[in-house]
Design a protein around this motif. Structure first.
Motif, PDB file in Angstrom:
ATOM      1  N   CYS A  37      -3.282  75.718  66.109  1.00  0.00           N
ATOM      2  CA  CYS A  37      -4.181  76.086  65.005  1.00  0.00           C
ATOM      3  C   CYS A  37      -5.628  75.739  65.365  1.00  0.00           C
ATOM      4  O   CYS A  37      -5.906  74.621  65.804  1.00  0.00           O
ATOM      5  N   GLU A  39      -8.087  75.422  63.294  1.00  0.00           N
ATOM      6  CA  GLU A  39      -8.703  74.543  62.306  1.00  0.00           C
ATOM      7  C   GLU A  39      -8.436  73.060  62.595  1.00  0.00           C
ATOM      8  O   GLU A  39      -9.343  72.230  62.517  1.00  0.00           O
ATOM      9  N   ASN A  40      -7.180  72.731  62.888  1.00  0.00           N
ATOM     10  CA  ASN A  40      -6.826  71.319  63.027  1.00  0.00           C
ATOM     11  C   ASN A  40      -6.200  70.947  64.388  1.00  0.00           C
ATOM     12  O   ASN A  40      -5.909  69.790  64.649  1.00  0.00           O
ATOM     13  N   TYR A  42      -3.280  71.589  65.429  1.00  0.00           N
ATOM     14  CA  TYR A  42      -1.840  71.344  65.365  1.00  0.00           C
ATOM     15  C   TYR A  42      -1.107  72.289  66.320  1.00  0.00           C
ATOM     16  O   TYR A  42      -1.467  73.460  66.446  1.00  0.00           O
TER      17      TYR A  42
END
Length: 274
Positions: A37, A39-40, A42
């Motif tokens: 991901c 965004e983070n 992960y």
């Protein structure tokens, strides 16, 4: 789990593998996540990717490094795998030989320490008649100057063993041509002998044993070993045995094991007959 993807935490739980290891596999391009991901950061793995973990584990068990197994995991020819496996077998067999040599060396040395402990604890200093088992030992003829430390640790002998690509184990045994000369400080020749770990040429070995000997443990420094020779000589005369000229000193514990000369244990042996 997201859809048919598994988080790195779930992979850790299912496959019993740490997140640290998974991240390392990713850096090595061995096992990378199917999705990361933005965004983070992960990481998510598919079920198909999870099935690579047991395969990696088996390769590791078989001795392969991560760099070596990379081609297997990516897919390659049977011919490449066969050659890689044969090479690995050769490497592991060589490693096995090295480990077995080390195990034998340590076991043989420990046996000598146990023997010495029993002699010291029970003050075993009596003369006894014993049969010496027949075997072949590697040897080197040398001059003798009553420098026991130099004779037993013996740099020249150890260099000789290295030069013939062999290894030695068990006690150092020194053969002297005359026990009377040895006892009276007049001996100037010796033959150092020891058991080899690897097979060697017959001409590099000498037959040892296959005869009866009057044996006695000598406890303490080597410079007083003449007293043990005298003890053996007196005992054999009293019991109707005839001593031959040849004698042997088998160093159970010595400078290799301890700096305390009071704890040295040496088995003195003289060939005997009726």
């Amino acid at each position: 789990m997201t859809g048919d993807l598994y988080s790195i935490g779930k992979v850790e739980e299912i496959c019993k593998i740490t997140k640290k290891a998974l991240r390392y596999y990713d850096r090595m391009n061995i096992l990378s996540p199917d999705k990361v991901c933005n965004e983070n950061g992960y990481r998510y793995y598919s079920k198909k990717n999870l099935l690579s973990v047991p395969v990696i584990r088996y390769y590791k068990q078989s001795g392969f490094k991560l760099e070596e197994m990379k081609a297997f995991l990516e897919g390659t020819t049977y011919d490449f795998v066969d050659k890689s496996f044969r090479k690995k077998i050769d490497e592991l067999e060589e490693l096995d030989r090295e480990i077995n040599l080390k195990i034998r060396s340590v076991k043989d040395w420990r046996d000598l320490i146990v023997e010495a402990q029993m002699v010291l604890e029970n003050n075993v200093c009596d003369v006894a008649i014993k049969y010496i088992d027949n075997r072949r030992l590697i040897f080197l003829n040398q001059d003798f100057q009553y420098d026991y430390m130099d004779s037993i640790i013996n740099i020249e002998f150890n260099n000789y063993i290295d030069n013939i690509n062999n290894a030695i184990t068990g006690p150092v045994i020194i053969n002297f041509p005359s026990y009377k000369d040895k006892m009276n400080g007049k001996c100037n020749k010796m033959k150092i002998m020891q058991q080899t770990v690897l097979k060697c040429k017959e001409e590099e070995t000498i037959e040892y044993g296959g005869w009866m000997a009057a044996s006695c443990y000598h406890i303490g420094a080597h410079d007083s070993v003449d007293k043990t020779y005298k003890k053996i000589e007196d005992w054999t005369r009293q019991h109707g045995y005839i001593c031959s000229e040849e004698c042997y000193e088998r160093y159970v514990t010595d400078y290799w094991t301890t700096k305390n000369t009071d704890r040295f244990v040496t088995e003195v042996m003289i060939k005997i007959k009726r």
